[in-house]
Design an enzyme around this catalytic site. Structure first.
Site, PDB file in Angstrom:
ATOM      1  N   GLU A 159     -17.408  73.317  66.370  1.00  0.00           N
ATOM      2  CA  GLU A 159     -18.050  71.894  66.731  1.00  0.00           C
ATOM      3  C   GLU A 159     -16.709  71.212  67.165  1.00  0.00           C
ATOM      4  O   GLU A 159     -15.548  71.081  66.553  1.00  0.00           O
ATOM      5  CB  GLU A 159     -18.830  71.200  65.676  1.00  0.00           C
ATOM      6  CG  GLU A 159     -19.149  69.822  66.137  1.00  0.00           C
ATOM      7  CD  GLU A 159     -19.837  69.248  65.035  1.00  0.00           C
ATOM      8  OE1 GLU A 159     -20.224  67.933  65.364  1.00  0.00           O
ATOM      9  OE2 GLU A 159     -20.269  69.733  63.993  1.00  0.00           O
ATOM     10  N   GLU A 171     -17.274  61.338  70.772  1.00  0.00           N
ATOM     11  CA  GLU A 171     -18.320  60.154  70.597  1.00  0.00           C
ATOM     12  C   GLU A 171     -18.115  58.870  70.957  1.00  0.00           C
ATOM     13  O   GLU A 171     -16.820  58.345  70.823  1.00  0.00           O
ATOM     14  CB  GLU A 171     -18.335  59.985  69.014  1.00  0.00           C
ATOM     15  CG  GLU A 171     -18.826  61.410  68.442  1.00  0.00           C
ATOM     16  CD  GLU A 171     -19.013  61.513  67.144  1.00  0.00           C
ATOM     17  OE1 GLU A 171     -19.904  62.164  66.533  1.00  0.00           O
ATOM     18  OE2 GLU A 171     -18.265  60.824  66.244  1.00  0.00           O
TER      19      GLU A 171
END
Length: 312
Positions: A171, A175
């Site tokens: 991952e 953001e």
């Protein structure tokens, strides 16, 4: 971010479409890259290309009603006087009272994206919109040109994700705004850059970076990471905004190919949802190799998945 992985095996072979990149003057010209383009979409059609993308139907985390395909559309907008095709990802806040209805995950025996996994809600408040690639891609350069959501109450995000059985985990996140920064007066300056080799804090690196400018200014910006997995270069992830290196991470660098997710979701830490509707505009998405010794090769998606911890 730790979403749940989409199921199914679909392989997309990129064609010979021209690749376009940003120009400081606002023009859009053909360009070449040092590496091979493995994936590119500029959303210049009339609808989402479902040979490349899954229109997101999924729910994870708390205090939200998921992401739904009804919040996605392909439109033509003006970019400095030039018409361009974009993927429009709608975000609905607490004041939303339109026809879209959100979802909650209620039956995990069905695969991610299967409507039988979810229960429709009576409201479309706190819903987002995103797409994920049907194919997994490994280490290489990942770029997205987009306008983020212009206000708090929703996270504009780019991330990849892969978690098969066992200890393997991939991952990498960008953001916007960064987690925990959305309630400050300078919220629009902060970006979160994260990487994981396990779905927990012990296997993660989190960095909140002050970009030094209003990142949610209604303009297009290009967000990028260069992912080196030890085969195509010493293990590291370099994060860039508008071509400027913002940070490099070396401690939690994953190695397995993963699907790429792009869009927005109603993250509980992304600020107050005191609005009806706002929009994110995605101009293009591109994945390329970084050099001849690369591992950014196409991989089949899993037909079965294990699922990471829910956001808290």
């Amino acid at each position: 971010m730790t979403p749940l992985l989409a199921a199914g095996t679909v392989v997309f072979t990129p064609g010979d479409s021209a690749v376009r990149t940003d120009d400081p003057a606002g023009t859009r010209e053909q360009a070449t890259t040092e590496g091979q383009v493995l994936f590119f979409d500029d959303f210049d059609g009339s609808e989402i290309d479902t040979d490349k993308w899954v229109p997101g139907l999924h729910h994870w985390g708390r205090d939200n009603n998921g992401v739904v395909p009804e919040n996605l559309s392909v439109q033509t907008i003006s970019d400095n006087g030039q018409d361009i095709g974009v993927l429009v990802a709608q975000a609905n806040g607490d004041q939303y009272d339109g026809p879209v209805r959100g979802i909650r995950s209620t039956d995990a025996s069905y695969e991610v994206g299967d409507p039988r996994r979810y229960t429709r809600q009576d409201t479309g408040a706190r819903t987002g919109g995103l797409v994920w690639t049907k194919e997994r891609f490994g280490a290489g350069r990942y770029e997205v040109r987009m306008k983020t959501l212009p206000r708090p109450g929703g996270c504009s995000c780019i991330w990849n994700y892969y978690q098969p059985d066992g200890d393997d985990y991939t991952e990498i996140d960008i953001e916007l705004p960064a987690a925990g920064r959305a309630d400050g007066a300078d919220w629009s300056r902060w970006a979160g850059f994260n990487s994981y080799v396990a779905p927990n804090d012990a296997g993660a690196t989190y960095e909140d970076v002050d970009l030094g400018f209003d990142n949610h200014d209604g303009e297009f910006h290009t967000y990028r990471w260069d992912w080196y997995d030890g085969v195509n270069g010493s293990r590291r992830i370099e994060f860039y905004v508008d071509g400027v290196l913002r940070t490099t991470q070396t401690e939690t660098v994953p190695t397995s190919p993963a699907q790429l997710w792009v869009g927005n979701w109603a993250a509980p830490w992304s600020g107050a949802f005191d609005y009806a509707t706002q929009y994110q505009y995605i101009d293009w998405v591109k994945i390329t190799t970084l050099n001849d010794e690369n591992t950014c090769v196409a991989g089949e998606t899993d037909t079965a998945s294990t699922f990471p911890l829910e956001e808290t």
